[in-house]
Design a protein around this motif. Structure first.
Motif, PDB file in Angstrom:
ATOM      1  N   HIS A   1       9.162  11.916  -1.572  1.00  0.00           N
ATOM      2  CA  HIS A   1       9.787  13.187  -1.250  1.00  0.00           C
ATOM      3  C   HIS A   1      10.485  13.064   0.096  1.00  0.00           C
ATOM      4  CE1 HIS A   1       6.505  14.054   1.580  1.00  0.00           C
ATOM      5  NE2 HIS A   1       5.721  13.562   0.653  1.00  0.00           N
ATOM      6  N   VAL A   2      11.463  13.909   0.274  1.00  0.00           N
ATOM      7  CA  VAL A   2      12.238  13.920   1.502  1.00  0.00           C
ATOM      8  C   VAL A   2      11.692  15.035   2.390  1.00  0.00           C
ATOM      9  CG1 VAL A   2      14.531  14.268   2.460  1.00  0.00           C
ATOM     10  CG2 VAL A   2      14.250  13.121   0.250  1.00  0.00           C
TER      11      VAL A   2
ATOM     12  N   PRO B   1       0.834  -1.208   0.000  1.00  0.00           N
ATOM     13  CA  PRO B   1       0.000   0.000   0.000  1.00  0.00           C
ATOM     14  C   PRO B   1       0.869   1.258   0.000  1.00  0.00           C
ATOM     15  CG  PRO B   1      -0.277  -1.247   2.041  1.00  0.00           C
ATOM     16  CD  PRO B   1       0.687  -2.000   1.200  1.00  0.00           C
ATOM     17  N   LEU B   2       0.412   2.277  -0.688  1.00  0.00           N
ATOM     18  CA  LEU B   2       1.142   3.539  -0.760  1.00  0.00           C
ATOM     19  C   LEU B   2       0.497   4.553   0.165  1.00  0.00           C
ATOM     20  CD1 LEU B   2       1.602   4.007  -4.598  1.00  0.00           C
ATOM     21  CD2 LEU B   2       3.351   3.406  -2.956  1.00  0.00           C
ATOM     22  N   TYR B   3       1.306   5.322   0.839  1.00  0.00           N
ATOM     23  CA  TYR B   3       0.788   6.431   1.622  1.00  0.00           C
ATOM     24  C   TYR B   3       0.722   7.685   0.759  1.00  0.00           C
ATOM     25  CZ  TYR B   3       1.485   3.247   5.426  1.00  0.00           C
ATOM     26  OH  TYR B   3       1.416   2.154   6.238  1.00  0.00           O
TER      27      TYR B   3
END
Length: 94
Positions: free
Chosen positions: A58-59, A51-53
């Motif tokens: 990005h940092v 699953p992707l949040y």
């Protein structure tokens, strides 16, 4: 699943939207298309997919946690419509 004019009317009432009568068929068709697409998406095999949040990597940039004074009180109070030199003066609300 098909969406009827009555469904759109009921949803609009729940959302407190005042939809024009002549647009109900258009909205019913559009909502039906959206649900059909969601059905199509639910058929995609996602076994083994993490699953992707967020879809973007990005940092998170962190600044050092140090106390600093970026503005002088006079500069900040100078932007207020009214002040007594130390505090903002605002209209009494209650």
């Amino acid at each position: 699943m098909s969406i009827t004019r009555d469904d759109v009317t009921k949803i609009a009432k729940l959302a407190r939207l005042d939809l024009p009568e002549e647009k109900l068929d258009t909205f019913a068709a559009q909502m039906g298309d959206i649900l059909a697409y969601m059905d199509e998406l639910s058929q995609v095999d996602t076994d083994g997919v993490e699953p992707l949040y967020t879809p973007v990597e990005h940092v998170t940039r962190m600044r050092t946690d140090e106390v600093r004074k970026d503005f002088e009180r006079e500069d900040i109070l100078g932007n207020a419509p009214q002040s007594d030199g130390s505090h903002f003066i605002v209209p009494k609300i209650v």
